[in-house]
Design a protein around this motif. Structure first.
Motif, PDB file in Angstrom:
ATOM      1  N   THR A  45      12.212  -1.882  58.123  1.00  0.00           N
ATOM      2  CA  THR A  45      12.573  -1.617  59.513  1.00  0.00           C
ATOM      3  C   THR A  45      13.582  -2.643  60.000  1.00  0.00           C
ATOM      4  N   GLU A  46      14.290  -2.275  61.026  1.00  0.00           N
ATOM      5  CA  GLU A  46      15.353  -3.152  61.502  1.00  0.00           C
ATOM      6  C   GLU A  46      15.058  -3.813  62.836  1.00  0.00           C
ATOM      7  N   THR A  47      14.382  -3.147  63.724  1.00  0.00           N
ATOM      8  CA  THR A  47      14.135  -3.723  65.043  1.00  0.00           C
ATOM      9  C   THR A  47      12.677  -4.140  65.178  1.00  0.00           C
ATOM     10  N   ASP A  48      12.405  -4.989  66.154  1.00  0.00           N
ATOM     11  CA  ASP A  48      11.035  -5.410  66.421  1.00  0.00           C
ATOM     12  C   ASP A  48      10.151  -4.210  66.763  1.00  0.00           C
ATOM     13  N   VAL A  53       5.757  -0.412  65.373  1.00  0.00           N
ATOM     14  CA  VAL A  53       5.296   0.968  65.158  1.00  0.00           C
ATOM     15  C   VAL A  53       4.815   1.149  63.724  1.00  0.00           C
ATOM     16  N   ALA A  54       5.576   0.636  62.746  1.00  0.00           N
ATOM     17  CA  ALA A  54       5.187   0.759  61.339  1.00  0.00           C
ATOM     18  C   ALA A  54       3.893   0.004  61.060  1.00  0.00           C
TER      19      ALA A  54
END
Length: 138
Positions: A45-48, A53-54
């Motif tokens: 993932t790229e964003t916080d 969410v993941a």
């Protein structure tokens, strides 16, 4: 003997086997079982927000699988669960043991990781090196 039993759980078949063994042992010892789920931060993932969410999805998935599995085998043993987020599962387990005073850790032979050169998962090898508490490998 053992009064506080901790199981490292990642949802793998080895972790489910470790949970079964820990519950059977706890029933014989008339003690409870505490399960620790260690969620690693998702790397893809790229964003916080995407990471949160993941991580929440993985936590929910593992918690549901754990409760389905533990409910089937824990008739006379109380099972409690904690979830922590950490990059290093072995360190997270060792820190949890230190903080809450467990005197036995039960883990599967290997979880989601490939085997290392000695046939022991990296997290398990790290736990065995870092902590003097007895570790039962299933």
């Amino acid at each position: 003997m053992f009064r506080r039993v901790l199981v490292g759980y990642d949802g793998s078949p080895a972790a489910r086997s470790a949970l079964r063994v820990a519950i059977a042992l706890a029933a014989d010892l008339h003690t409870d079982v505490h399960v620790l789920i260690v969620i690693r931060p998702p790397a893809h993932t790229e964003t916080d927000e995407e990471r949160e969410v993941a991580a929440a999805a993985e936590r929910d998935n593992l918690s549901k699988g754990l409760s389905d599995h533990a409910g089937d085998i824990s008739k006379n043993v109380d099972v409690s669960v904690d979830v922590v987020h950490a990059d290093d599962p072995a360190q997270a387990i060792a820190d949890f043991v230190d903080r809450y005073g467990f005197d036995l850790v039960v883990v599967g032979r290997h979880g989601r990781e490939q085997l290392t050169h000695r046939g022991i998962g990296q997290s398990l090898e790290g736990l065995l090196r870092r902590h003097p508490c007895p570790v039962l490998v299933v």
